[in-house]
Design an enzyme around this catalytic site. Sequence first.
Site, PDB file in Angstrom:
ATOM      1  N   HIS A  97       0.806  -1.160  -0.031  1.00 39.20           N
ATOM      2  CA  HIS A  97      -0.015  -0.071  -0.038  1.00 39.20           C
ATOM      3  C   HIS A  97       0.771   1.279  -0.099  1.00 39.20           C
ATOM      4  O   HIS A  97       1.929   1.415   0.511  1.00 39.20           O
ATOM      5  CB  HIS A  97      -0.695   0.181   1.189  1.00 39.20           C
ATOM      6  CG  HIS A  97      -1.969   1.066   1.245  1.00 39.20           C
ATOM      7  ND1 HIS A  97      -1.854   2.262   1.458  1.00 39.20           N
ATOM      8  CD2 HIS A  97      -3.413   0.746   0.905  1.00 39.20           C
ATOM      9  CE1 HIS A  97      -2.907   3.028   1.440  1.00 39.20           C
ATOM     10  NE2 HIS A  97      -3.890   2.205   0.784  1.00 39.20           N
ATOM     11  N   GLU A 169      -4.399   1.805  -7.064  1.00 44.28           N
ATOM     12  CA  GLU A 169      -4.889   2.855  -6.280  1.00 44.28           C
ATOM     13  C   GLU A 169      -4.049   4.111  -6.269  1.00 44.28           C
ATOM     14  O   GLU A 169      -2.945   3.829  -5.991  1.00 44.28           O
ATOM     15  CB  GLU A 169      -4.766   2.332  -4.679  1.00 44.28           C
ATOM     16  CG  GLU A 169      -5.610   1.307  -4.409  1.00 44.28           C
ATOM     17  CD  GLU A 169      -5.688   0.856  -2.773  1.00 44.28           C
ATOM     18  OE1 GLU A 169      -6.545   1.068  -2.168  1.00 44.28           O
ATOM     19  OE2 GLU A 169      -4.399   0.864  -2.250  1.00 44.28           O
TER      20      GLU A 169
END
Length: 258
Positions: A97, A169
């Site tokens: 992430h 993302e």
Amino acid sequence: MTIPFWVGTSWKMNKTLGEAADYCAVLHDAELLRDPRLQGFVIPPFTALSEVCRALADSPVMVGAQNMHWADAGAYTGEVSPLMVRDCGADIVELGHSERRESFNETDVAINRKVKAALAKGLRPLICVGETAEERALGAAADSVLRQCRIALGGVSAEDLERVLIAYEPVWAIGEHGTPATAEDAGWMHRRLREALPTTGQGEPLPVLYGGSVNPDNCAALAALPEVAGLFIGRSAWRPEGLLRIAERALEVRRPLA
């Protein structure tokens, strides 16, 4: 065989054990998540991982960890091993992430080591990739995202690719102050990924989920994109009703009900 549309959320550093239990009780009883056209998942903080796995054990909802080390054991204070994640009962581990990359200095090479360790222990890695606003402005968005993917998947066999998930993302779209990507933005990158990523041993494209300020207003347009294999939702799904609302809207446009 029906290929399910993935819909899930990471709670990040949120929720006590009691709050996690309340959330899971709603998901457990949700008939929508038993629809074979959907695959729901939730990724709690490690403090709640065992409890969430137990609460959802007899439901179709998968559970994941937010991170792990690549080693099985050792002098890595504060870290969690693949064996510990498996021992909790998790199916998925989120890796790479942008918050981990930026705040904890995780490199592409480190993420590759974690991906291979996860696969070796029977976990399904959910690999997060995305470009920064600066990379996007310089016209290097696709280069950056594809570099992250190629390094993360280095040395992974075609057979193991069948258990890999990618979450695109864009960094500029994440978080409370993120700017939601348009369906056009998301579709463009997902098509680049579809063209460039390897296929599985069955010849199937890797499932690429979209994440980054997904909300009830934009989820249908994102889910309708044929290259998008699922939605990885942030704060809009931190209440179970939010996750279910987005899952329902996504299913309506992605797999119309008979």
